[in-house]
Design a protein around this motif. Structure first.
Motif, mmCIF file in Angstrom:
data_model
loop_
_atom_site.group_PDB
_atom_site.id
_atom_site.type_symbol
_atom_site.label_atom_id
_atom_site.label_comp_id
_atom_site.label_asym_id
_atom_site.label_seq_id
_atom_site.Cartn_x
_atom_site.Cartn_y
_atom_site.Cartn_z
ATOM 1 N N PRO A 504 0.850 -1.191 0.000
ATOM 2 C CA PRO A 504 0.000 0.000 0.000
ATOM 3 C C PRO A 504 0.883 1.237 0.000
ATOM 4 O O PRO A 504 1.894 1.269 0.711
ATOM 5 C CB PRO A 504 -0.786 -0.100 1.296
ATOM 6 C CG PRO A 504 -0.600 -1.468 1.797
ATOM 7 C CD PRO A 504 0.561 -2.080 1.102
ATOM 8 N N ARG A 529 1.354 2.137 -8.013
ATOM 9 C CA ARG A 529 1.220 2.053 -6.567
ATOM 10 C C ARG A 529 -0.217 1.899 -6.079
ATOM 11 O O ARG A 529 -0.437 1.428 -4.965
ATOM 12 C CB ARG A 529 1.847 3.288 -5.920
ATOM 13 C CG ARG A 529 3.336 3.356 -6.143
ATOM 14 C CD ARG A 529 4.019 4.101 -5.024
ATOM 15 N NE ARG A 529 5.452 4.139 -5.233
ATOM 16 C CZ ARG A 529 6.297 3.280 -4.672
ATOM 17 N NH1 ARG A 529 5.838 2.325 -3.881
ATOM 18 N NH2 ARG A 529 7.584 3.367 -4.905
ATOM 19 N N ALA A 530 -1.161 2.320 -6.869
ATOM 20 C CA ALA A 530 -2.533 2.256 -6.371
ATOM 21 C C ALA A 530 -3.467 1.423 -7.244
ATOM 22 O O ALA A 530 -4.254 0.628 -6.742
ATOM 23 C CB ALA A 530 -3.099 3.681 -6.224
ATOM 24 N N LYS A 613 -5.908 8.992 -0.252
ATOM 25 C CA LYS A 613 -5.427 8.171 0.855
ATOM 26 C C LYS A 613 -6.482 7.162 1.280
ATOM 27 O O LYS A 613 -6.172 6.022 1.632
ATOM 28 C CB LYS A 613 -5.075 9.058 2.065
ATOM 29 C CG LYS A 613 -3.643 9.514 2.087
ATOM 30 C CD LYS A 613 -3.329 10.150 3.441
ATOM 31 C CE LYS A 613 -1.974 10.818 3.399
ATOM 32 N NZ LYS A 613 -1.695 11.557 4.636
ATOM 33 N N PHE A 616 -6.344 3.753 -0.113
ATOM 34 C CA PHE A 616 -5.251 2.846 0.177
ATOM 35 C C PHE A 616 -5.594 1.816 1.240
ATOM 36 O O PHE A 616 -5.006 0.742 1.285
ATOM 37 C CB PHE A 616 -4.000 3.625 0.587
ATOM 38 C CG PHE A 616 -3.563 4.616 -0.463
ATOM 39 C CD1 PHE A 616 -3.901 4.417 -1.792
ATOM 40 C CD2 PHE A 616 -2.825 5.734 -0.126
ATOM 41 C CE1 PHE A 616 -3.515 5.327 -2.771
ATOM 42 C CE2 PHE A 616 -2.431 6.632 -1.095
ATOM 43 C CZ PHE A 616 -2.781 6.439 -2.414
ATOM 44 N N LYS A 620 -4.633 -2.243 1.217
ATOM 45 C CA LYS A 620 -3.992 -2.964 2.311
ATOM 46 C C LYS A 620 -4.825 -4.192 2.686
ATOM 47 O O LYS A 620 -4.307 -5.311 2.801
ATOM 48 C CB LYS A 620 -3.854 -2.029 3.513
ATOM 49 C CG LYS A 620 -3.084 -2.592 4.684
ATOM 50 C CD LYS A 620 -2.742 -1.447 5.640
ATOM 51 C CE LYS A 620 -2.220 -1.992 6.958
ATOM 52 N NZ LYS A 620 -3.306 -2.459 7.821
#
Lengths: 636, 222
Positions: A504, A529-530, A613, A616, A620
């Protein structure tokens, strides 16, 4: 100098958008240059095909009707409404007529002022763009004052807006019954014909209507018995319209009467023959078809350059949709459909260029984000080709034919705007232009002897989507993948490992992880990354559940939440996160005219940063689930 | 200053003004520039009373052009306290005011050879002509249309003998009234009334400029 008249005009305009966004001085300058016209009923402000006026109009008093083909009312503008703006912005002749339907006083505002004060003003131009988009997408909001009904300029074949005034296609053979029919019998008929309404007729004239709602509110509640006559529960009289009603008119009629079905009769009155039924659903369908005009244009295209124009228009359409906050899943569906149509056309054009017919059947596949139909912006092309097995002696000839074809196709796609894939994952690469058996062996090799490269290739190639050609070839490819996975299920664990390799994207201190070096230093890589973690997670979970035909990440999560109700919340959160990320990436990409992959966090507002945010957490959680499910702790 | 003007013959602004009349008036209504105007005065005596303000706007292509309008306030030597309540213009108000002479020069420069339109035009024309006379100049040369007279030609006029006030016409034409009894406000309403009259008269066929003057010029200007 004192200008009493301009002051009066100012007092009037200041309450209506977009004028209310302007500064006082700016608006006053506009008011000082207004021209005022008076129109009696049936006087034209402008007529269809008339040359462009150098002004747009605001209704001061009365009402101006916007008409298509002479006398079909498309919309009505009254006090404070603007019209004639679109033609101005497009700089083309009027495509509709504006005619007074009441005695009217109309202000004309010169086009030079529009540019100087209005389109240069952020809020004012936002209103204009929003109004353009909402003309057909959110008709219910349109009753607000100060709308923009400047449809008349935008109606060319190349835009979705045409749909708004196009004649609605209605059901031609309405489901009917007689007044003395029993309710139960009528319900059976409705169920058999799969319709939500039935018209009660007498001598072919519509007398009443029963909808699903009537059955719910009048029968299911026990107020009437199913053996009662339909005439006891039908709504009567029905609202009738004539055959060539436009979407706008139909919508207005439904809203006004608070109904969801219109009966179409020969001459539009209750006293003539019933010829069809138009439901609210038909209207929705008619409007969601709007991009079909782009697709029609694709079909008419003769060159790759033509297609490039369509593609550009599709991007404009998408931009408008995003500004309008149309759900991103809907937008991506439309854009993918258009891109697919473009690719199809490119293939047809290329086939025409080949001197001979293909030696055997083949299928063109799009890969990666295109294959998953998550392509919003024009990015690199990733594609592959599979052709049917041929006898060994014909193989070389066949392969070179398809390589040549693939070369033509990729070249044209590049002209359209899909750049060449830097990693050459394209069908013109001999590695990705293979026969069915070769593909099967290839996949088997990746699955049975996985290494990092092969896993990476799997993540791209397993998200394929057939764009053109033989369905059976693809089905057989898919079948072989699942067979191989069945036998070597350890492959899924490798795939799962790959899915969690990008953690994450928040650091220990809940700061964004940004790129530490290189060209994109300090930028946030939203794709790697996302988005990819979610895409990878969805893929491995779907494959492990043996689900076929679901390549789209959102659809994959949807299917998963169906199959695993216990994880429904998590999967839904992942879908939400993915939608937000996709919108972010697209909006950023449009803003910077790039792929939108790297985001400058400093340019984001605080609320947008928090929103990002927020996504994320789901990443996770889904990675935790994968770790547990595939026993990854042991492998790490 | 006036004596100097008289000695030298007509001043430049007057020559410029009359120069515009060499052009022939077009017959197409859309091609004619009309100037709709109204004056506020210290009273109704053409000889004794003076101009307080002039409001004017042009109609071209049969549209009121707010960008081509004029609003003038005149400094007063003669002051009639009795009419302040009507027009609201005080002798020393906060408005930028011109001397009568400057106001007339500006007005002439603005109207050029346009067809003048006013409600009960005779009075307004007479007031301007009186000012011109004080400057030693001849009368206005423009063609004049009176909305009060024009209205009688329309299908809306029920009694041809009556005089119709601007208020009555606004009521008949359903015009909301703003700024009544200011020159600019009345000129604006007169302009709208004029457009409505022309529209009404156009119903029976294509209207030419000369049709507007037919039967009305004979009435003279007071």
């Amino acid at each position: 100098m004192k200008n009493t008249i301009a002051q009066r005009i100012y007092d009037f305009l200041k309450d209506f958008p977009p004028f209310n966004s302007l500064e006082e001085g700016q608006l006053m300058t506009i008011c000082e240059q207004v021209k005022i016209g008076y129109y009696e009923v049936d006087d034209y402000v402008f007529e269809k095909d008339e040359g462009l006026h150098d002004a747009f109009y605001v209704v001061k008093d009365g009402a101006i009707g916007i008409f298509r083909d002479g006398n079909i009312l498309v919309d009505k503008c009254d006090e404070g409404d603007i019209f004639g703006l679109r033609a101005l912005i497009r700089q083309s002749d009027y495509r509709l007529s504006a005619k007074a339907i009441e005695e009217s006083i109309v202000y004309a505002i010169s086009s030079s002022l529009l540019e100087k004060y209005i389109t240069s003003n952020v809020d004012a131009s936002k209103f204009i763009i929003a109004s353009f988009a909402s003309n057909n997408l959110n008709p219910h909001l349109k009753r607000e004052k100060g709308r923009l009904y400047s449809l008349e300029g935008e109606f060319s074949q190349d835009t979705d807006h045409l749909a708004y005034i196009q004649t609605v296609t209605h059901r031609k053979s309405p489901v009917i019954c007689q007044e003395d029919t029993q309710i139960g019998t009528a319900a059976v008929t409705m169920t058999e014909k799969k319709v939500g309404s039935i018209i009660i007729t007498k001598d072919n004239r519509p007398k009443g209507i029963i909808t699903d709602k009537d059955l719910r509110t009048k029968i299911a509640t026990g107020k009437f018995s199913i053996s009662d006559k339909v005439s006891q529960i039908m709504s009567s009289p029905v609202i009738t319209v004539s055959e060539n009603i436009s979407i706008a008119e139909a919508q207005i009629t439904m809203l006004r009467n608070k109904i969801t079905h219109l009966c179409i009769t020969k001459d539009g009155t209750v006293e003539s023959k019933l010829v069809g039924v138009l439901s609210e659903h038909d209207l929705v369908v008619a409007q969601s078809n709007n991009p079909s005009f782009l697709i029609k244009e694709v079909k008419r295209a003769l060159t790759a350059e033509n297609l490039r124009n369509v593609s550009q228009k599709a991007q404009d359409l998408m931009h408008r949709y995003l500004v309008q906050h149309i759900p991103v899943s809907f937008v991506s569906k439309i854009i993918s459909a258009i891109n697919e149509a473009i690719t199809e056309k490119v293939i047809e054009l290329s086939l025409d260029e080949m001197s001979v017919q293909p030696p055997t059947t083949f299928t063109w596949l799009s890969l990666g984000s295109q294959g998953r139909e998550e392509q919003l912006l024009l990015t690199d092309q990733d594609n592959a080709l599979v052709f049917a097995d041929v006898p060994a002696e014909q193989f070389d000839e066949t392969k070179s034919y398809f390589l040549k074809l693939a070369h033509l196709i990729t070249e044209k796609l590049n002209v359209v705007g899909f750049e060449y894939c830097p990693a050459e994952m394209m069908a013109n690469n001999p590695k990705w232009c293979l026969s069915l058996s070769e593909w099967k062996n290839q996949f088997k090799d990746w699955i049975t002897r996985p290494d990092e490269d092969k896993i990476m290739l799997s993540t791209i190639f397993f998200d394929y989507n057939r764009v053109y050609g033989d369905v059976h070839l693809v089905d057989q490819m898919t079948e072989s993948i699942f067979q191989s996975i069945d036998r070597y299920s350890i492959f899924l664990n490798f795939l799962a490992m790959n899915a969690i390799k990008n953690p994450p994207p928040l650091s220990f201190f809940r700061q964004f992880l940004v790129e530490h070096s290189g060209e994109h230093k300090d930028l946030f890589d939203i794709k790697a990354r996302a988005m990819m973690p979610l895409v990878d997670a969805a893929r491995v979970l779907v494959l492990s559940q043996n689900i076929k035909d679901h390549n789209n990440t959102l659809k994959r999560f949807e299917k998963l939440s169906e199959l695993e109700p216990q994880n429904k919340e998590l999967y839904n959160a992942c879908m939400d996160a993915f939608k937000i990320l996709l919108r972010f990436r697209t909006v950023e990409g449009l803003k910077h005219k790039d792929s939108g992959r790297f985001i400058d966090l400093k340019s984001l507002s605080k609320s947008n940063r928090l929103k990002l945010k927020g996504c994320f957490g789901s990443i996770k959680d889904i990675q935790e689930l994968i770790k547990v499910r595939f026993n990854l702790a042991q492998m790490m | 200053m006036f004596s100097r003007i008289l000695k030298r013959g007509k001043p430049e602004f007057w020559k410029a003004y009359t120069g515009h009349f060499k052009e022939k008036l077009p017959q197409d209504l859309h091609a004619v520039r009309f100037v709709v105007f109204d004056t506020e005065t210290t009273g109704l005596d053409v000889r004794k009373d003076r101009l307080l303000s002039i409001g004017a706007l042009s109609v071209f292509h049969l549209k009121i052009d707010v960008g081509d309008s004029l609003e003038l306030y005149v400094k007063q030597e003669v002051f009639n306290a009795g009419t302040v309540g009507i027009h609201g213009i005080l002798k020393e108000g906060g408005l930028l005011k011109l001397a009568e002479e400057e106001a007339i020069i500006t007005f002439l420069g603005y109207i050029k050879n346009s067809v003048l339109v006013a409600h009960h035009a005779a009075f307004d024309i007479a007031m301007i002509n009186e000012s011109l006379a004080r400057m030693g100049l001849p009368k206005l040369k423009n063609k004049v249309l009176d909305t009060g007279v024009l209205f009688k030609k329309t299908t809306l006029c029920e009694n041809k003998e009556n005089r119709h006030s601007l208020d009555q016409l606004c009521a008949i034409f359903k015009l909301r009234q703003h700024d009544r009894h200011t020159a600019a406000g009345d000129a604006f309403l007169t302009g709208l009334v004029f457009l409505k009259i022309v529209s009404n008269l156009s119903r029976s066929g294509k209207l030419k400029v000369s049709d507007l003057f037919f039967n009305s010029e004979r009435r003279g200007l007071l």
